[in-house]
Enzyme design. Sequence first.
Site, short mmCIF file in Angstrom:
data_model
loop_
_atom_site.label_atom_id
_atom_site.label_comp_id
_atom_site.label_asym_id
_atom_site.label_seq_id
_atom_site.Cartn_x
_atom_site.Cartn_y
_atom_site.Cartn_z
N ASP A 249 0.87 -1.17 0.00
CA ASP A 249 0.00 0.00 0.00
C ASP A 249 0.91 1.23 0.00
O ASP A 249 1.45 1.62 1.03
CB ASP A 249 -0.89 -0.03 1.25
CG ASP A 249 -1.72 1.24 1.39
OD1 ASP A 249 -1.54 2.17 0.58
OD2 ASP A 249 -2.53 1.30 2.33
N GLN B 57 0.58 6.47 0.83
CA GLN B 57 1.29 7.56 1.51
C GLN B 57 2.75 7.67 1.08
O GLN B 57 3.40 8.67 1.35
CB GLN B 57 1.23 7.38 3.04
CG GLN B 57 -0.16 7.52 3.64
CD GLN B 57 -0.71 8.94 3.54
OE1 GLN B 57 0.03 9.91 3.34
NE2 GLN B 57 -2.02 9.07 3.65
N CYS C 160 -8.67 6.70 9.95
CA CYS C 160 -8.96 5.40 9.30
C CYS C 160 -7.96 4.35 9.74
O CYS C 160 -7.52 3.53 8.91
CB CYS C 160 -8.99 5.52 7.78
SG CYS C 160 -10.24 6.64 7.17
#
Length: 434
Positions: free
Chosen positions: A228, A231, A392
């Site tokens: 992921d 960011q 989140c």
Amino acid sequence: MTFLKEEVEHFVHPPIGGTYTVATQTHTFDIEAVRGDFPLIMREALRKPPLSYLDNAASTQKPQTVIDALSNFYSQDYANIHRGVHFLSQRATDLYDKARETVRRFLNARESAECIFLRGATEGVNLVANCYAKPLLCRPGANIVITTMEHHADIVPWQLAMEDTGAQLRVVPIDGRGVLDEEAFEKLVDENTVIVGLSYVSNVLGTVNPAERLIAAAHAKGVPVLLDAAQAAPHVALDVQQLGCDLLVISGHKIYGPTGIGILYGRREILEKMPPWQGGGDMILHVSFAGTTYKGIPDRFEAGTPHIAGAMGIAAAMNYIERIGIGAIAAHEHELLEYANAAVTDIAQLRVIGTAPGKAGVLSFVIDGVHPHDIGTFLDADGVAIRAGHHCAEPLMKHLGLPGTARASFGMYNTFEEIDRFAASIRKIVKFFL
Ligand code: PLP
């Protein structure tokens, strides 16, 4: 501030586990010129109080070149793609293909077909969970490994995929600084692990995980990894081949591009194993009432009319980042983070959450006795935009024993003056509440 060429070339983040260095760049970084590229930043700097936009981990502002890419597409080149024999449709299709090639270059993928246009990082993980993990990997006794610092986007899709399959979630712990426990990672990834979901950079802690090493460790056990990079993409040079990652997701809006567009990168061998994501136009070879055959990648995963203008926008954002230089951007943000840390270090009631060495430009903090939402509201009155809440990442908050944090996160256009205003406002909060 202007970085001299040499400074940027010699800039290296403090080592974390010896694997993370910013790609050296030969760019100069002129903050005034960069700010001038962002119309909203320039306009809001004139208001009273001027805006300090420190909510970049939630979403970034857009440079004119991205706005122009969207506007030009609609005003000059617009048509649907892959459908028309007419000139405009063919040109739009060419532009869409060109945008995919830009994505390929940005990620250093082997081929553009490995880069799927989707709505964002969230949709990318959901696609992999639904089309890979659920039908092909999850079985009784299997496990999926994630970490304590994952965003909900890298937790919930796996939970949905595992439902009723007998597979289980395993979670790699972190230490008090927010550094991943690599020994635990090596133990938790075992012969029953079917996939690892790993954030490259934590949206709460700013921790930059040693992705290359962790991926190699998972591969040594034959386990694929989804990285992921939502960011990471605005701060770290991404090279999927060097990282060795099997799957990777990013969102356009976090890299100065549009909302509603993101990328799933996948190695061809993996993507080709996966059944389609959604059915509809453009993803089929032939349809009959008796059955349907599907196109190969990437079309198989892009049913219906995609966000064509968004593809123009994300490509423009990638070109822009490349023009400014990711090394120069990372160096600037590192300076901002150091400056912000120093600006609040003497405030006894303020505790920084996430102190991993080499962390990215994210400053999460709590002030004892003041709710993060109150911090956010107070700062807003002083023109300082931050995020407050669980970001989140509720399981991480539970682990930290906090209801939430306040988070200032830095982008390429932020300045030391903006951080001064942030720190001054924090001091006012401490005086007011405590
Ligand atoms: N992963 C991380 C680490 C994030 O910070 C975010 C968004 O904040 C996401 C995934 C989800 O991104 P999006 O909402 O753009 O799909």
